[in-house]
Scaffold this active site. Sequence first.
Site, PDB file in Angstrom:
ATOM      1  N   ARG A  46      25.996  74.986  86.719  1.00  0.00           N
ATOM      2  CA  ARG A  46      25.769  73.780  85.914  1.00  0.00           C
ATOM      3  C   ARG A  46      24.444  73.164  86.346  1.00  0.00           C
ATOM      4  O   ARG A  46      24.119  73.128  87.539  1.00  0.00           O
ATOM      5  CB  ARG A  46      26.892  72.751  86.130  1.00  0.00           C
ATOM      6  CG  ARG A  46      28.202  73.081  85.445  1.00  0.00           C
ATOM      7  CD  ARG A  46      28.120  72.965  83.903  1.00  0.00           C
ATOM      8  NE  ARG A  46      29.382  73.303  83.247  1.00  0.00           N
ATOM      9  CZ  ARG A  46      29.694  74.501  82.752  1.00  0.00           C
ATOM     10  NH1 ARG A  46      28.851  75.505  82.842  1.00  0.00           N
ATOM     11  NH2 ARG A  46      30.864  74.698  82.151  1.00  0.00           N
TER      12      ARG A  46
ATOM     13  N   GLU B 131      21.352  69.015  78.419  1.00  0.00           N
ATOM     14  CA  GLU B 131      21.245  70.114  77.473  1.00  0.00           C
ATOM     15  C   GLU B 131      21.363  69.589  76.051  1.00  0.00           C
ATOM     16  O   GLU B 131      22.302  68.841  75.770  1.00  0.00           O
ATOM     17  CB  GLU B 131      22.335  71.156  77.758  1.00  0.00           C
ATOM     18  CG  GLU B 131      22.102  71.838  79.108  1.00  0.00           C
ATOM     19  CD  GLU B 131      23.101  72.935  79.443  1.00  0.00           C
ATOM     20  OE1 GLU B 131      24.011  73.192  78.641  1.00  0.00           O
ATOM     21  OE2 GLU B 131      22.974  73.528  80.519  1.00  0.00           O
TER      22      GLU B 131
ATOM     23  N   HIS C 298      21.962  78.403  78.272  1.00  0.00           N
ATOM     24  CA  HIS C 298      23.400  78.367  78.572  1.00  0.00           C
ATOM     25  C   HIS C 298      24.150  79.494  77.836  1.00  0.00           C
ATOM     26  O   HIS C 298      25.082  79.236  77.072  1.00  0.00           O
ATOM     27  CB  HIS C 298      23.987  76.993  78.216  1.00  0.00           C
ATOM     28  CG  HIS C 298      25.224  76.677  79.010  1.00  0.00           C
ATOM     29  ND1 HIS C 298      25.539  75.405  79.421  1.00  0.00           N
ATOM     30  CD2 HIS C 298      26.236  77.466  79.454  1.00  0.00           C
ATOM     31  CE1 HIS C 298      26.678  75.437  80.080  1.00  0.00           C
ATOM     32  NE2 HIS C 298      27.118  76.676  80.115  1.00  0.00           N
TER      33      HIS C 298
HETATM   34  P1  NAD Z   1      35.928  79.297  90.415  1.00  0.00           P
HETATM   35  O1  NAD Z   1      36.757  78.081  90.396  1.00  0.00           O
HETATM   36  O2  NAD Z   1      36.590  80.631  90.449  1.00  0.00           O
HETATM   37  O3  NAD Z   1      34.876  79.237  91.628  1.00  0.00           O
HETATM   38  C1  NAD Z   1      34.192  78.084  91.976  1.00  0.00           C
HETATM   39  C2  NAD Z   1      34.160  78.021  93.487  1.00  0.00           C
HETATM   40  O4  NAD Z   1      33.382  76.892  93.900  1.00  0.00           O
HETATM   41  C3  NAD Z   1      35.562  77.828  94.121  1.00  0.00           C
HETATM   42  O5  NAD Z   1      35.844  78.902  94.980  1.00  0.00           O
HETATM   43  C4  NAD Z   1      35.465  76.504  94.863  1.00  0.00           C
HETATM   44  O6  NAD Z   1      36.191  76.518  96.071  1.00  0.00           O
HETATM   45  C5  NAD Z   1      33.965  76.405  95.110  1.00  0.00           C
HETATM   46  N1  NAD Z   1      33.528  75.049  95.363  1.00  0.00           N
HETATM   47  C6  NAD Z   1      33.881  73.921  94.720  1.00  0.00           C
HETATM   48  N2  NAD Z   1      33.252  72.854  95.269  1.00  0.00           N
HETATM   49  C7  NAD Z   1      32.481  73.336  96.271  1.00  0.00           C
HETATM   50  C8  NAD Z   1      31.588  72.747  97.206  1.00  0.00           C
HETATM   51  N3  NAD Z   1      31.376  71.440  97.209  1.00  0.00           N
HETATM   52  N4  NAD Z   1      30.952  73.544  98.095  1.00  0.00           N
HETATM   53  C9  NAD Z   1      31.177  74.887  98.116  1.00  0.00           C
HETATM   54  N5  NAD Z   1      32.021  75.503  97.257  1.00  0.00           N
HETATM   55  C10 NAD Z   1      32.656  74.738  96.339  1.00  0.00           C
HETATM   56  O7  NAD Z   1      34.994  79.194  89.130  1.00  0.00           O
HETATM   57  P2  NAD Z   1      34.196  80.376  88.399  1.00  0.00           P
HETATM   58  O8  NAD Z   1      34.999  80.893  87.267  1.00  0.00           O
HETATM   59  O9  NAD Z   1      33.651  81.296  89.402  1.00  0.00           O
HETATM   60  O10 NAD Z   1      33.003  79.510  87.748  1.00  0.00           O
HETATM   61  C11 NAD Z   1      32.045  78.883  88.561  1.00  0.00           C
HETATM   62  C12 NAD Z   1      31.225  77.933  87.722  1.00  0.00           C
HETATM   63  O11 NAD Z   1      30.428  78.667  86.802  1.00  0.00           O
HETATM   64  C13 NAD Z   1      32.052  77.022  86.785  1.00  0.00           C
HETATM   65  O12 NAD Z   1      32.539  75.898  87.461  1.00  0.00           O
HETATM   66  C14 NAD Z   1      31.057  76.641  85.737  1.00  0.00           C
HETATM   67  O13 NAD Z   1      30.345  75.498  86.162  1.00  0.00           O
HETATM   68  C15 NAD Z   1      30.089  77.823  85.726  1.00  0.00           C
HETATM   69  N6  NAD Z   1      30.132  78.576  84.469  1.00  0.00           N
HETATM   70  C16 NAD Z   1      28.971  78.740  83.799  1.00  0.00           C
HETATM   71  C17 NAD Z   1      28.957  79.457  82.618  1.00  0.00           C
HETATM   72  C18 NAD Z   1      27.664  79.653  81.866  1.00  0.00           C
HETATM   73  O14 NAD Z   1      27.720  79.816  80.669  1.00  0.00           O
HETATM   74  N7  NAD Z   1      26.537  79.670  82.524  1.00  0.00           N
HETATM   75  C19 NAD Z   1      30.144  79.990  82.101  1.00  0.00           C
HETATM   76  C20 NAD Z   1      31.324  79.840  82.831  1.00  0.00           C
HETATM   77  C21 NAD Z   1      31.326  79.125  84.019  1.00  0.00           C
END
Ligand code: NAD
Length: 308
Positions: free
Chosen positions: A232, A261, A280
């Site tokens: 994000r 965005e 995105h």
């Molecule tokens: P997920 O929940 O499997 O993994 C996120 C990880 O971040 C978790 O393991 C959590 O423990 C960790 N985390 C949370 N807060 C933290 C902190 N302060 N310090 C360190 N680690 C921390 O999620 P995911 O499916 O792997 O997705 C990750 C992110 O990708 C989503 O939250 C979203 O923002 C982003 N995303 C982007 C797109 C895109 O189009 N670019 C699409 C889907 C998801």
Amino acid sequence: MFKVLISDKLNDVAVELLEKEGFEVKKAWDIPKEELEHIIPDYDAIIVRSATKVKGHLLEVAKNLKVIGRAGVGLDNIDLQSARERGIKVINTPNATTNSVAELALTMILAATRRVVTGTERLRKNPSEFKKLKKALFSVEIEGKTLGIIGTGRIGSSLAVKAKALGMKTIGYDAYIKQSGVIELQSSIDKVFEKADYISLHLPLTDETRHMISDEEFEKMKTNVILINCARGGVVDEDAAYRALEKGKLAVYATDVFEKEPPKEENKLLKHPNVIMTPHIGAQTLEGNYRASVHVAEKVIEALKELK
Ligand code: NAD
């Protein structure tokens, strides 16, 4: 018979699966969003992606609504508290687009290293620069380099598997996950900053993660680090990223996401030669869309059947 409204475009497989269960399905993605409030009172479930905002008045008039299905991960377009108060179940499809986002992060790593975008832009502008450019774009391999993954959940882990297959060393940090089969977890985020040649962010945007990467953090990174953000926009302080690029601390900022965005025209990152970017598109693939459509339909079917 349950009635399901699909208000954002999904693959037709979702409609097929729901109809096979005998549900009545309305594809409503071509009608203006303001009109949804007139039809939603009839429906037991609504399925959305990110365009439909299931909040406020739309939720108030949704008298029969029992299930909200979100094809995708983020639930920012749904008023979760209001849904909970009304006893409406909210489901999403967190795994459907994991691979798509991980592949984009890998693309960013390779494109940033071999400067594919610079080559394309400059050659297109001036083909006679060919030889000069060939020298200017001399670079390195990713094999043997260290990739630091911050946020080692679904996408971070999927990226690690791919990067390891290409010979990268994968280290990482997660505030909540303390074990990983594919990432060598570090005891602190600073250790990742210290060791990584590439840093890829895979965290949600929360109060805790907003501007998690700012001036102080860039200072702790290796000079010439490449930062990839397919998470994000707000996780990175964009002004600080610009300063780090100008100082030569950050070699490339490769981003799929922006703090605002679409980004404002005056966003200095847009014109910086060492920024590569996409609008995105992390989850925007045929396969991701297909899986999200199947998963959301299956979960909505299950949730509605539980009501019988
Ligand atoms: P997920 O929940 O499997 O993994 C996120 C990880 O971040 C978790 O393991 C959590 O423990 C960790 N985390 C949370 N807060 C933290 C902190 N302060 N310090 C360190 N680690 C921390 O999620 P995911 O499916 O792997 O997705 C990750 C992110 O990708 C989503 O939250 C979203 O923002 C982003 N995303 C982007 C797109 C895109 O189009 N670019 C699409 C889907 C998801």
